[in-house]
Each structure stands twice: as C-alpha cells, then as structure tokens.
Design a protein around this motif. Structure first.
Motif, PDB file in Angstrom:
ATOM      1  N   UNK A   1       0.847  -1.195   0.000  1.00  0.00           N
ATOM      2  CA  UNK A   1       0.000   0.000   0.000  1.00  0.00           C
ATOM      3  C   UNK A   1       0.879   1.240   0.000  1.00  0.00           C
ATOM      4  N   UNK A   2       0.772   2.039  -1.050  1.00  0.00           N
ATOM      5  CA  UNK A   2       1.429   3.326  -1.136  1.00  0.00           C
ATOM      6  C   UNK A   2       0.351   4.396  -1.084  1.00  0.00           C
ATOM      7  N   UNK A   3       0.410   5.275  -0.116  1.00  0.00           N
ATOM      8  CA  UNK A   3      -0.642   6.278   0.107  1.00  0.00           C
ATOM      9  C   UNK A   3      -1.997   5.604   0.261  1.00  0.00           C
ATOM     10  N   UNK A   4      -2.019   4.428   0.861  1.00  0.00           N
ATOM     11  CA  UNK A   4      -3.256   3.709   1.078  1.00  0.00           C
ATOM     12  C   UNK A   4      -3.768   2.940  -0.115  1.00  0.00           C
ATOM     13  N   UNK A   5      -3.084   3.053  -1.259  1.00  0.00           N
ATOM     14  CA  UNK A   5      -3.528   2.402  -2.488  1.00  0.00           C
ATOM     15  C   UNK A   5      -2.689   1.153  -2.725  1.00  0.00           C
ATOM     16  N   UNK A   6      -3.321  -0.040  -2.877  1.00  0.00           N
ATOM     17  CA  UNK A   6      -2.537  -1.242  -3.147  1.00  0.00           C
ATOM     18  C   UNK A   6      -1.882  -1.182  -4.524  1.00  0.00           C
ATOM     19  N   UNK A   7      -0.578  -1.355  -4.570  1.00  0.00           N
ATOM     20  CA  UNK A   7       0.170  -1.252  -5.819  1.00  0.00           C
ATOM     21  C   UNK A   7       1.106  -2.442  -5.945  1.00  0.00           C
ATOM     22  N   UNK A   8       1.152  -3.027  -7.135  1.00  0.00           N
ATOM     23  CA  UNK A   8       2.067  -4.137  -7.362  1.00  0.00           C
ATOM     24  C   UNK A   8       3.479  -3.596  -7.552  1.00  0.00           C
ATOM     25  N   UNK A   9       4.417  -4.129  -6.768  1.00  0.00           N
ATOM     26  CA  UNK A   9       5.822  -3.742  -6.886  1.00  0.00           C
ATOM     27  C   UNK A   9       6.623  -4.972  -7.272  1.00  0.00           C
ATOM     28  N   UNK A  10       7.456  -4.824  -8.300  1.00  0.00           N
ATOM     29  CA  UNK A  10       8.363  -5.892  -8.731  1.00  0.00           C
ATOM     30  C   UNK A  10       9.728  -5.608  -8.112  1.00  0.00           C
ATOM     31  N   UNK A  11      10.051  -6.369  -7.064  1.00  0.00           N
ATOM     32  CA  UNK A  11      11.241  -6.109  -6.271  1.00  0.00           C
ATOM     33  C   UNK A  11      12.457  -6.877  -6.784  1.00  0.00           C
TER      34      UNK A  11
ATOM     35  N   UNK B   1      -8.073  -5.773 -10.707  1.00  0.00           N
ATOM     36  CA  UNK B   1      -8.086  -5.292 -12.089  1.00  0.00           C
ATOM     37  C   UNK B   1      -7.786  -3.803 -12.209  1.00  0.00           C
ATOM     38  N   UNK B   2      -8.281  -2.988 -11.275  1.00  0.00           N
ATOM     39  CA  UNK B   2      -7.983  -1.555 -11.313  1.00  0.00           C
ATOM     40  C   UNK B   2      -6.491  -1.309 -11.120  1.00  0.00           C
ATOM     41  N   UNK B   3      -5.920  -2.012 -10.155  1.00  0.00           N
ATOM     42  CA  UNK B   3      -4.490  -1.841  -9.883  1.00  0.00           C
ATOM     43  C   UNK B   3      -3.653  -2.254 -11.083  1.00  0.00           C
ATOM     44  N   UNK B   4      -4.006  -3.378 -11.686  1.00  0.00           N
ATOM     45  CA  UNK B   4      -3.241  -3.865 -12.839  1.00  0.00           C
ATOM     46  C   UNK B   4      -3.327  -2.900 -14.015  1.00  0.00           C
ATOM     47  N   UNK B   5      -4.462  -2.221 -14.163  1.00  0.00           N
ATOM     48  CA  UNK B   5      -4.644  -1.294 -15.286  1.00  0.00           C
ATOM     49  C   UNK B   5      -4.079   0.092 -15.000  1.00  0.00           C
ATOM     50  N   UNK B   6      -3.629   0.344 -13.777  1.00  0.00           N
ATOM     51  CA  UNK B   6      -3.089   1.657 -13.439  1.00  0.00           C
ATOM     52  C   UNK B   6      -4.125   2.644 -12.968  1.00  0.00           C
TER      53      UNK B   6
END
Length: 908
Positions: free
Chosen positions: A100-110, A376-381
């Motif tokens: 969660x970045x700024x409360x928004x779930x975001x996929x991170x490729x570490x 789906x929203x996260x994956x689409x940006x």
C-alpha cells in the motif's frame, strides 16, 4: 489582543514541539559508541528515512528481517504476495508483492539489490506508472538493544511532481510503524496494536434546563449542538517553522475563538478533533491541538488517513457526542501544508515538524480506510483520483449522450463558474476567475492530466490551508456568553458508502449513496432541497459535482447553487479537510440569512464514501442525529470486475493519461460483457483503438476482447448490458432483514460479510433470515439473532454457513453435511460448530464419514429447530423471526449472549 494571542500560540507550539522531542529522546538508547550505520546504496529523488531504537538485539532483528515468511507480520504496507513468496532474501532475488502506497494497493516488482550479513537488506522495485520504490533496511547494535534504520523513497513516473514528496512522507510514517512492529516481532512478542477507549459511554449527569431562543421565545434542548466559531487560514509563506498542519489548525482555531468572541473556549474544550492530514501525519493530531490551546479533553478524535469525507464525518460524530451529553465544548482542526512541504523538498530543507511516540493514539478514530482499489484496477493503473474521475467523466458524458466537444464545453462552463465564486472567496488559494475557453485550452499552466481533464479541471492539493471550528452544546454556549446571533445549529448528519470498488459499480455515472445521504439529512431536518438556500458540493473533479447534482436534484448549470467556496481547484484542495472550509464559509452566510438552511457534502476515495450535513441559524425541530445510511441503502446489483476476458463486449468508458513531461500514455478502457461483467484494461502503447480514442467518440462501440487486447467489430453504438444476477439480495420487512443468497462465488462471501455488518449497524433491524444458495463459508457471530432457512442442500462451506446461524429452519428434503472430507477437504470452522452442537459421537460420524444427514434426523438431534414441508422453510423462518422481533431487543441480545457464553464454557 491579537498580538498576545499570537504570542501564546507560538509559545504553545514551542511547548508541543519540546514535549515531542523529549518523548523521542526518552526512547533513544545510549550506545556505548556511535553506531556505524550501513549506508544505503543510493538516494532516491524523494527520500524517506526513519531511525528507531528497539530492545531486540541486532542478531534478533536481522534474523527476522531476512526471513521472507515473517515479512507480512511486520511490514504494515504488505497486502499480499503475487506469485511465489521468495524462499530467501539474497542479492539478485526477484519477487512480486502488493503493498500500500498512500493507502492504495500497488504491485511492486522487487529486486534484492544487496545484503550485508547480519546488518542490512536492500530492496528496489518498480511500481505502476513508472514509479521506482526503494526499501533500504539496516540494523546497528546499540548497548543491549539495537537501532533500526530505514532509508528509501520514490522517484520516476507520476511521482516526479507534487505527489512524490507526499508519497515519501507517507512512506516515512508507515515505515516508522513497520520498524516498531519489526522490533517487537524480533523479541518473539506479538505486534503492538494501538488502541484506546471508544469514548461512546453517555455521561452520568443531569441534563441542564432548556435554553430560551430569544428570537422566537422557543426553548431549545440544552444538549443541542451549535457551531459558535469558525476560522480559516491560507498561508502563502513556505517557511517551515510553525508551518506544519497542526500549527495551521491551531491558528485557525484562535480565529474561530475570536469569531465566537471568547478565546477561553479553546482551553475549556472537553473534546478535541483533528482531520488527518496527508502532507504530514500525526498519530493523534487532536492531542497536539489540545496541548497547544491549553485544553485537557476527555476525548480526542481523529479521522482515518485518507478520505475527503473525514471532515464531515468528524463534525457529525462530534455533534452526536454533544447531543448525547458526552461533550460540552469541542474544538475541531484540520489543515494541509503541502505547499510548504513541496518547497522544502525542492530546496532540500528538512521539515522539523512534530513527531509523536509510536504508542500515541486518539481515543476514537472515525471513518473507513479500506484499500481503495481491486486487482483489475491496480493492474490497469487506475490507482489515483485523476485517472478514476477522468474515467467516470467519460461515463457521465455517455449517460448524457453528448459528443466530446459538447461535454467539454459543459464542464468548462461549470468550472469557470466555480472559479468566479473562488475569486470572491477571501480564503481561496487561487482566487482568479477563468473563462471556459481558458480552461478548455491546454497550456504550460494547464497541461493535460488525464483526458478529458487538463490541470485546471482537477483538485489542487499543493496548498497551505487550515480550519478551526468550535462546537458547543446550547447550554455551554449560553454559559460562555456567546451571543445567540453567532450560533449556527447542526440539524442532521449522515454517511454512506458506494459499492466500494469503482469498477464493480452497476453504473459509473450514478451514486445511490449520495442520494441516500441527501434523503437522510434533508428528511431528518424536515426540509426539501428547494428550501436549502446555501449548498456546497464536494468539488474535486467535474464528474463528482455532476453526479452529486443529479442525485440531489440540483441544477448543474448554476454554479452559484452548487458551491460557496469555489471548489478544490480554485478555493484549494487541502487533502481531507476541504469540506471544513465549506462549513466555515457556510457559517457566516447562515448567520446573515437566519431563516435559511445550508447543506454541505463530502466524499472520499473515488465517489466511494460520502457524508452530508444540514445547518441553519434557526433551531432544529428534532434532536441532531448522525445517520448511518448504509444498512438500508438499496444498491443495484454489482458487476464483476475482470482484468482479462475473451469474447464480445461494449465499450463503456475510457481515459487517456498524460505523462508529466510528455505526451499521452496508454489509454485505460472499461467494457461491459454480455453477462454484465466489466473488463478493465490498459491498452498497449501502440494500438488502433488508442488512436481512435483520440479522434472520435467510441462509447457504445462493440468490441472483441482477447485476453488483454481489444478489436473494434462495430462502431454502431449500442446500450450497455445490465449487471448480471447479484450474489446476494437484501430485503427489509420492518425489524426483519432477509438475506437471499444466489450465485456462489467469492463475491457472495464478500457481499454477505458487508450485509451482516449493515444488519448489525441497522438500528431498526432486530432479526435476520438467511436463505437461498448455501455455499459460502461461515461468518463470524452476530449480536442480533440470525436464522438460517435451508431448502435443498447445505454442504461443506454451505453447511458451515447454516451452522453459523443461531437457529435453523429446514425443509424435510434438505440435507446438511461435510462431504469434502472424501476429497481431502476439511471445513474446520464448520466441524468446530458441529462439535459444539451435536453429541460427540454423532458429530464424529458426520465429520468422519462425510455422509450428509437429512434434516429430520438433525432435528431429532437438536441441531435444527424446525422442519417444514418443501418450499416452506423461509415462510416458517419469517414467522419465527417475527416472534423474536416482537420482544424487547436488548433483552433478546442479552439472552443470546448469555446462552452463547454458557455454551462455549460447556464445550470447553
């Protein structure tokens, strides 16, 4: 007086800072020698840094830090692993994680970019929209404990702008808590969780005599909440000293006290509230406000970190506390200092603003901070307001049937009207009137953000603005000597939530929740929208205003009817606190127009969570109530949100994001399948459809979707397919709530959990009946009675669900059981309930053989309360529910609690 008040304010702020510094110094261990910290591999453009002493040794900490399996237990931003969890953290290891970045779930490729044995692990990754994230964690021995250090930050993509410093500061606050969890976990202790009293108990005291309202001679209830003072600050200086959000709020509160005519109201406050800021976060901002104004409150209240609904949620919550006799004088502050924070970041100056101890927390937190986006929203940006509201704007245009040019003229005329109102607002951040043509034309000062929005059609977060509001009971206001011509009464408040995720809503261009809030507050106040003379709608983006105006039956073509501030673009968008400015603007208007009513609305996330408040300088006819409109909000069937799909679909909405220093980025599109599901996709960088989006109007076009790509098959517009069958239908019959389960999937389980929560919160509901397709897993216990009406089969998860109810009515041809054991599946929760409900050997037979038992036998064993003829289970359950609902509800709940407690003790 102003000079002395300013001096007292500066002294109070200095005291608050000194106290925070002292608290931090008490937590800092004295190492035998200065720790030799491991330096991070590189510094990101928007850095974040935290240092925290802990009792665990460096070896204990590193062992915990280097174990991927333990990471979710201490990293509070962790949402889930994507794909396989890494086996170890070694240099070069790659993995994917949702954080969660700024409360928004975001996929991170570490990628693990470095490991210093026993001392440090360095991670760097890429997040959506080209953002680079750095997590550099190290530990240094210090006496008997150690010092944890986090160095990280963000850069690149959409972070290279005003949002970058805010993400970095939010990361700092989150990592401070994460490091505290890591230190605790390293000692093999459970993670610490903040908590406190809920502050909801009514005071044990006698209500004062009614207050005579001199203008009419009518007596007013002594605990009627009234706003007696309101103040606003718009600070153009970016000097960091004394410029943090709490300091701005305190300044505004002194202005509010002057507005009320008595500065002593601040120190006499027994409740302090704070609207959480985004630019700098405090664990309990209300406590810092109280210290600065010399108050010793019984209760501090703070809103959740993210949500523009927070300002009204706080005001309504506090008004309800006063109406219930739990407070007499409340001071509410809120502010943002994003302009100062951005300037400090640009100049490389540190922000020496107050930081509170990790264990600090308010008495009560108001609001809902659930993650804002689905997969789906996260994956689409679709992970920021600028993209979601732009997407919604295209759906509004589709609903209105307007061509792109016509709609652009409509929304720029609306925003031009808002700018003219802001130009008359002495507290506006950007008090300049613009023409519609200026707003429609891209320029260096009005660059494209996400089609159809250029910058001047979006909220402006980079402001330094604060508010202070003083709310008293009528008795306290009279005792303090506040003249009655300064009083503005709070008549009603309400809140409600939309279908939580945008892409699961039936219609992107409507809002049942806004309509429900409007009906609740206007109905309780006893007025119609035509009788409300002064309105301020939450105005972050044109789509939000148009939808709210539609739902509240307000004329969208008349900006003077929609705002008293000028909206978040021109008046300013101070994070969560915009509507506090609207209230502060409504107060003098209502004093000057004492027979009129005012309405303010607020929203959070993406038209997701809503609040409303009705005010007037005339006393209310009914006692104030903060209404939860969710429990009986009739929502249309939700749509399933899909990240990929193969088959035909109809294009519904779209937006084209723009790079900060470049041209258009790949478009984001939603389309509706024949079954009513919604496909959410980000188009490839170069595609035929992307070019068509810029040249024509594709809404309603027919598409062929293959996985994650679109092909246009017909440009003749067609209507959007309706949503499919909902997983759960909720019906109400007075005190009885009926929950009808239909299709069985993950959506059903989530819908059921929400429906149960609404049932628990519904003040009218006394009993619920669960019927339909028993497939979902069990639910947690309820305080109110729940009856299961079973027809047909209830197996495995369905049986567990039926056993979750307090009473079971079943048709004689119904069967219940756990056949999953035959294929290796154990419904652990259901088997536990079985063991508590049946004799041991019978429960063992049912669980071990997996053979379903008929309803008649289970009735004879006492598991089922009543058996009916086929098709009659629901009718019988409703009769049973009516018998229960006829009794005194508190006695019913108490009886259920006692029996549940005794049953648990007996089984133990």
């Amino acid at each position: 007086m102003p000079g002395s008040r300013s001096a007292r304010l500066r002294a109070a702020i200095a005291v608050a800072r000194a106290a925070a510094a002292t608290a931090l110094s008490r937590r800092r261990p004295e190492p035998d020698a200065p720790p030799a910290a491991v330096e991070p591999p590189r510094r990101l453009r928007y850095p974040s840094a935290v240092t925290l002493p802990v009792r665990a040794t460096a070896d204990q900490v590193f062992t915990t830090l280097a174990d991927p399996a333990r990471m979710p237990s201490w990293l509070i931003q962790h949402a889930e692993w994507i794909g396989e969890r890494p086996e170890t953290f070694a240099e070069g290891v790659r993995f994917r994680q949702r954080i969660r970045l700024m409360g928004v779930p975001s996929e991170v490729r570490w990628t693990v970019t470095g490991v210093v044995d026993g001392r440090a692990v360095f991670f760097e990754g890429t997040a959506p929209m080209g953002i680079t994230v750095g997590f550099h964690l190290s530990v240094t021995p210090a006496g008997s404990g150690s010092v944890l250090r986090f160095d990280g930050g963000v850069e690149g993509g959409s972070a290279d702008g005003p949002v970058g410093p805010m993400v970095a500061r939010n990361l700092t606050d989150s990592m401070r808590r994460s490091l505290a969890e890591l230190g605790s976990l390293a000692l093999s202790a459970p993670p610490r969780r903040s908590g406190g009293a809920d502050g909801t108990a009514r005071r044990d005291r006698v209500k004062p005599a009614p207050v005579r309202w001199e203008r009419t001679g009518v007596d007013v209830d002594a605990w009627t909440p009234v706003i007696v003072g309101a103040g606003q600050v718009s600070e153009r200086s970016t000097e960091a000293a004394g410029g943090d959000p709490v300091s701005l709020a305190v300044r505004a509160l002194h202005l509010a006290a002057a507005d009320a005519g008595d500065d002593r109201l601040l120190s006499r406050a027994d409740l302090c509230g704070y609207v959480a800021s985004v630019s700098w976060q405090y664990r309990d901002g209300a406590a810092l406000i109280a210290e600065a104004v010399g108050a010793r409150p019984d209760t501090t209240v703070q809103t959740t970190i993210f949500g523009g609904d927070g300002s009204l949620r706080l005001l309504n919550d506090v008004a309800a506390a006063i109406a219930d006799g739990r407070a007499d004088i409340a001071v509410l502050g809120g502010a943002e200092a994003a302009s100062t924070a951005a300037a400090a970041e640009k100049d490389g100056r540190p922000l020496d603003w107050p930081v509170q101890d990790d264990g600090t927390s308010p008495t009560r937190t108001v609001g809902n901070d659930d993650p804002a986006n689905n997969d789906p929203e996260t994956a689409a940006g679709l992970v920021a307001p600028i993209y979601l509201y732009a997407l919604i704007e295209s759906a509004v245009r589709g609903r209105l049937g307007l061509a792109p040019r016509e709609h652009r003229e409509r929304i720029t005329r609306l925003w031009a009207g808002f700018s003219a109102i802001a130009a008359r607002n002495p507290h506006a951040w950007q008090p300049t009137a613009h023409t519609a043509a200026e707003l429609a034309t891209p320029s260096p000062a009005n660059r494209m953000i996400s089609a159809p929005y250029p910058k001047l059609l979006t909220a402006n977060l980079q402001v330094n603005q604060g508010t202070g509001i003083i709310v008293c009971s009528a008795a306290a206001a009279q005792e303090a000597g506040v003249p009655q011509d300064r009083w503005v009464f709070l008549h009603a408040g309400a809140h409600a939530t939309e279908q939580w995720y945008v892409t699961e809503r039936a219609d992107l261009a409507s809002s049942p929740a806004i309509r429900a809030v409007g009906e609740a507050v206007l109905g309780h106040a006893g007025v119609t929208i035509e009788q409300v003379g002064h309105v301020d709608l939450y105005a972050c983006f044109p789509s939000a205003v148009q939808i709210a105006a539609l739902e509240l039956d307000l004329p969208v073509e008349d900006p003077e009817r929609l705002t008293v501030t000028g909206g978040l673009t021109f008046a300013g968008g101070p994070g969560n606190n915009y509507t506090s400015h609207a209230i502060a603007n409504l107060v003098p208007r209502l004093r000057a127009d004492p027979e009129a009513y005012g309405l303010a609305t607020a929203l959070g996330w993406y038209l997701t969570k809503h609040a409303g408040t009705v005010l007037s300088a005339r006393p209310p006819a009914r006692a104030f109530q903060d209404i939860d409109a969710d429990p009986r909000l009739p929502r249309p069937a939700a749509r399933r949100s899909l990240g990929s799909y193969t088959g035909p679909a109809v294009l519904e909405a779209y937006t084209v994001p723009y790079e900060r220093f470049g041209g258009p980025a790949p478009a984001i599109v939603t389309a509706i399948t024949p079954g009513g599901d919604r496909v959410v996709l980000r188009l490839p960088e170069f595609s035929e459809l992307s070019e068509l989006l810029a040249e024509t109007d594709p809404i309603g076009w027919q598409l062929d979707v293959t996985g994650t790509t679109f092909t246009v098959t017909d440009t003749t517009p067609v209507d959007l397919p309706p949503p499919g069958e909902p997983p759960l239908i909720v019906e109400w019959d007075g005190p009885v709530t009926v929950l009808r389960l239909s299709r069985a999937d993950d959506d059903q389980a989530r819908a059921l959990r929400k429906a149960i929560a609404d049932f628990e919160a519904d003040p009218i509901a006394r009993v619920a009946v669960l019927t339909g397709c028993f497939v979902a897993a069990g639910i947690t216990g309820t305080t109110k009675p729940l009856i299961a009406a079973v027809e047909g089969t209830a197996l495995d998860g369905g049986c567990e669900l039926a056993l979750s109810a307090d009473l079971i009515v079943a048709a004689e041809d119904a069967v219940l059981g756990f056949p999953g054991v035959k294929s290796g599946h154990v419904a652990a929760g259901g088997v536990q309930r079985l063991a508590r409900s049946l004799p041991r050997r019978t429960a063992l037979e049912m669980a071990l053989t997996g053979e379903p038992f008929p309803a008649r036998r289970l009735h004879d064993l006492g598991l089922i309360n009543r058996v009916t003829s086929p098709g009659k289970a629901l009718a019988t359950a409703l009769e049973l529910a009516a018998d229960i609902a006829a009794n005194e509800p508190r006695a019913v709940q108490q009886s259920k609690h006692i029996i549940g407690r005794e049953s648990t003790a007996e089984s133990t």
